[in-house]
Design an enzyme around this catalytic site. Sequence first.
Site, mmCIF file in Angstrom:
data_model
loop_
_atom_site.group_PDB
_atom_site.id
_atom_site.type_symbol
_atom_site.label_atom_id
_atom_site.label_comp_id
_atom_site.label_asym_id
_atom_site.label_seq_id
_atom_site.Cartn_x
_atom_site.Cartn_y
_atom_site.Cartn_z
ATOM 1 N N ASP A 1 0.869 -1.173 0.000
ATOM 2 C CA ASP A 1 0.000 0.000 0.000
ATOM 3 C C ASP A 1 0.911 1.230 0.000
ATOM 4 O OD1 ASP A 1 -1.765 2.048 0.467
ATOM 5 O OD2 ASP A 1 -2.652 1.187 2.277
ATOM 6 N N HIS B 1 -13.029 8.412 -9.410
ATOM 7 C CA HIS B 1 -12.913 8.192 -7.961
ATOM 8 C C HIS B 1 -12.155 9.367 -7.368
ATOM 9 C CE1 HIS B 1 -12.878 6.207 -4.186
ATOM 10 N NE2 HIS B 1 -11.659 5.695 -4.238
ATOM 11 N N ARG C 1 -7.415 -4.318 -5.576
ATOM 12 C CA ARG C 1 -6.228 -3.470 -5.672
ATOM 13 C C ARG C 1 -4.963 -4.324 -5.740
ATOM 14 N NH1 ARG C 1 -4.944 1.412 -1.499
ATOM 15 N NH2 ARG C 1 -4.264 -0.302 -0.146
ATOM 16 N N ASP D 1 -10.419 -3.690 -1.427
ATOM 17 C CA ASP D 1 -9.318 -2.744 -1.314
ATOM 18 C C ASP D 1 -8.394 -3.231 -0.187
ATOM 19 O OD1 ASP D 1 -7.810 -0.479 -1.743
ATOM 20 O OD2 ASP D 1 -9.290 0.934 -0.955
ATOM 21 N N ASP E 1 -17.644 3.670 -0.543
ATOM 22 C CA ASP E 1 -16.373 3.364 0.111
ATOM 23 C C ASP E 1 -16.641 3.000 1.583
ATOM 24 O OD1 ASP E 1 -13.544 3.363 0.739
ATOM 25 O OD2 ASP E 1 -13.243 4.686 -0.973
ATOM 26 N N ASP F 1 -3.975 4.419 -5.743
ATOM 27 C CA ASP F 1 -4.213 5.785 -5.272
ATOM 28 C C ASP F 1 -3.325 6.781 -6.010
ATOM 29 O OD1 ASP F 1 -5.997 4.631 -3.576
ATOM 30 O OD2 ASP F 1 -4.716 4.722 -1.815
#
Length: 922
Positions: A263, A655, A581, A522, A409, A597
Amino acid sequence: MAPVLVLWLAVCLSVTWAVDRGNFKTCDQSAFCKRQRALKPAESPYRALLETMELTNTRLTLQLINDNNKVRLLLELYRLQGNMTRVKINELKPLKPRYEVPDVLIREPPTEPLSLLSQDENGVVLSLGAESQRVIVSARPFRLDIMEGRDVLMSLNSRGLLAFEHLRMRKDTQVEPEAEKKEEGDPANQSETTKEEEEKVEDGMWEETFKSHSDSKPNGPSAVSLDFSLPGVEHVYGIPEHADTLRLKTTDNGDPYRLYNLDVFQYELYNPMALYGAVPVMLAHNAQRTTGIFWLNAAETWVDISSNTAGKTVFGKMLDYVQGSSETPQTDVRWISESGIIDVFIMLGPTPNDVFSQYASLTGTQSFPPLAAVGYHQCRWNYNDQEDVTSVDAGFDEHDIPYDYIWLDIEHTDGKRYFTWDPHKFATPKEMLQGLMDKKRKMVAIVDPHIKVDSNYKIHNEIRSRGFYIKNKDGGDYEGWCWPGSAGYPDFTRADMREWWASMFAYDQYEGSMENLYTWNDMNEPSVFNGPEVTMHKDAVHGAWEHRDVHNLYGFYVQMATAEGLIQRSGGVERPFVLTRAFFAGSQRYGAVWTGDNAAEWEHLKISIPMCLSLGLVGISFCGADVGGFFKSPSTELLVRWYQTGAYQPFFRAHAHLDTPRREPWLFGPENTALIREAVRQRYALLPYWYQQFYHAHRTGQPIMRPLWVEYPQDPATFALDDEFLIGRDLLVHPVTEEGARGVTAYLPGKGEVWFDVQTFQKHNGAQNLYIPVTMSSIPVFQRGGSIIPKKIRVRRASSCMMHDPYTLYVALNPQRTAEGKLYIDDGHTFNYEKKEFIHRRLSFTNNILSSVNLAPDAQFTTQSWIERIVILGASKPSTVTLKTADGKESQLEFDFDASMSVLTLRKPGMNAGVDWNVMLQ
C-alpha cells in the site's frame, strides 16, 4: 480511536500528500536482495552431475551440486504443450518442504515427449520437438541454453548467478539429538554450514530489522536466484505493477524492479518501487520473435535488467553498424526471490499472440464481465448517505450522462465493519438498491479483508471461533491497525476460510444486499498501517507457511473468494464483478484491477497508459485508473482530458479522496459538462465493440488494450511507444495528456495500412507520424482500414437500457484486404453463454459485398436488435445497393454518398442483427 491510528490518519490526510520512500525498503535494506546482488557474474559454483540424469517420456531430472558447500539441488525440466519449457529447481533433500505456489495454475500443464539427441562428459542435448528446437544442458558450470536452429533463444545461468540458499540449522540453536545426526559422506546433507556461511550469520540471515520492525527468520536464509540471457533482444516488458514506462529500463545503476504487494501512499512515478500488485511475467520482443518468462514465486522478488546496448545513442548504434561491430544486442535479466523454489515457465512464442495463448494456458484468461461493468462507474470516498446516492443518481439523469454503477467506500459501513451498513446514513439499503434497480443501475460496496476486532461483530466472532485468522509467530491471532482500528486478517490461503467468506455474500447473510450489489476489495496487499512497509510481518504464520512465502498471493485469494461468493449467491447463474487493488498471476480470472491511489496530476494521467498496457501484456485486461486522480483536485482541463482518456481504457471509473472537493461531471460549468458527457457517450456507443473484445480476451488471453507492437511486431518504431494504444486490432487511440495541448503527434503504424479519423472520417496512410491539431473536444481515435466496428448510437441512461437497441456498422475499407469485424451478443449478465446461448457473427466486406455469417452455428440465442445504419468509409459511389436476407428476399436500399470524404451511408437496411444477410454494391 487509538492515538496511533489518529496519528497515522493525520499524516495520511495532510495536504502534503507524497510517498515517504523511507517507509519502503531499497535492495540494500533487504538483506536477501543485498546478498544476492553482491554475487559476481561468471563465478558459478554449480555444476550438473550428469551421472544422476534420468529421462522419462515427460521429464528430465538431474542433480546439481554447489562445489562450495556440497549441497545438492534437483533440476526438473519439462517440455510443455504449446511450445513452452518448464524448469524447476529445488533442494534435493531439504530440512523441511519449501513453498511451491498452489492455485495459480489452472491445471497441471500437459507435457510432450522429450528425447535425447546426444550426451558426453560436457553435457546433454535434448530435442524440444518443434522446428529444430533443442535444449543444451552444460555441466561445468551448469548452464541451460534453448536453441532453434543455430539461434540461441534464451540461456539460463549463462552469467553464473544461480543461487539457492539451502535450509539449515542455526548453529547457536539447541536442536534435538536426532537432528544433529547425519550420515557420513552424504553429499546431499542440507544442514551443513560452512565457515564462510557462519561468518555471514549476522548479515540479516536469521533476523532482520527495518525501522522499528523486527523480522525473525526461524528458517534462516532461503533466497533463490537465477539469471536469463536474451540474445538479440533490446526490449522487455511486463512485471507489473510499477508506475513506469512500458519498456522496462535497465537497473544497473539503481534498484532492481521490486515485486512485493504494498500500500504505497501516493506513489512516485518512473521508478522501480513496488506497488499494489505483482505479476512475475516478463515479455521479450524483437522484430523476429516474442518470448516470455513466468517466474512462479509468491515471495518478495526483485528483478534486475541489464543490456549491452543500454546508454548507447542512436549515433553510437549507427557507428557500430558502419564499423561492422559484431556485438549482438542482448538483455540479461535476473530474478531474486526471498523464499520458495525456482519454478519458471519459458514461453517460446514465436509471435506475441502465441505468448498470450501460452500464458493463458497456464493461468487462465480474463474473466468475462457482465456488460454493465464495461460501462461507466461513479465513485468517491464517500457518498455520504442514501439521500446523497439518490441525488447523484438523479444528477446523471438531469445532465443526460449515462452510468451503470455507483460506488460506496468504507464510510457506508457500521464503524468499518464490512458486510454491514451505517444504521443512520444507510438505514434502508434495499430501498436504495431497489431505486437503482428500477433504473437498471447497480452499486458496488467495499468489502476489505481487515476485520474489526469487536466481540459484538458477527464476522469477527465467526472467524475467531473457526480459527481462520492469520497467526503471529507466537501462535496467537495476528492483529494490526487498519481503518477500523485493531483488526484481524483472515487467512485466505485456506480453502475452508475462502469457502466460509464466499458464504457471507449470500443474501440472507449479507443483510441489505441485493442482486445489483457488487463488491470491491481494497487494502488487500494486505495493508497494515502499523506493520513493516505498511504491510504484514513476514514471520506471521499461515498454517505450515510463513507470510513471507505467500505474501504476493494474499490479494489474489481475497478476490478469488469474493468472486466465488457473488457467483454462489445467485446459484451459479450470474457473472460477478469484483475489483481488486492487490493482484498476482492468475488474478485475471476473478475480475478487474485499478492502478491504485493516483494523484490529480498530468503525469499520473500519462502513466495510466503504460501501467494498463503492462497489465494487459500479462493477462490482466480489465484495467483502469481513477479518473480525475484520487488525491488532490484536478484542474477542469485535466478532468476533461482524463474522462476522454478513461473512456478508452477497459475499466472506466471516476474516484476521489474524502478530502477533495466534489467533482461529479456537471459541477464544472455547462461547457465542460458537455465535453465529459460526450466522452462518456462515446464509451457507451462503442459498448458492442468493447464487449466483443472482452469476449475475445476471455476466449484467447489476448489483451484488449494493447501496445502497437503486438499488432505490428516487425516495426521497431512501435517498440517503445506508450502514449498511444490499440483497442483490439482496429481502434488506435492517442489521448491528449499534455496541459494546454494544441496538437498531438500520433504514429499510425503499418506500411500499406490506412487509418480513418472516427470523427471526421478523414483517411490517413500508415507508417507515418501524423500531427493532429486538437481542441478541448478532441479525442484522437482512428479506425483501421480493413475493419468493421459495430456501435449503438442511441445512448441511454445505462447499458441495460440499450440491450435491444439497433446497431450501426462502421466499415473502414482498405483496397488491399478484406474488411472484417465481429459482432457478439448474449444476455449480458449470466453464464448462459457457456451453454452456447449467444450470437457470434463474422462481418466481412469483399468484392463489394458486405455479409454477416454465423460463427457459432450450434449456439442458440435471439436478439430484438436490428441493423439501422451502415457507414462505409473509403467507398466509391454505387449505382444500386441490394440487400439479400437468409430467406432469399431482395430489396433495394436507399443510400447517401459524400464524395468529398468518400463516405457511403446506407439507411435503415432493417435486418435482424442475429441472422445471415448480405448487401451488394453495384
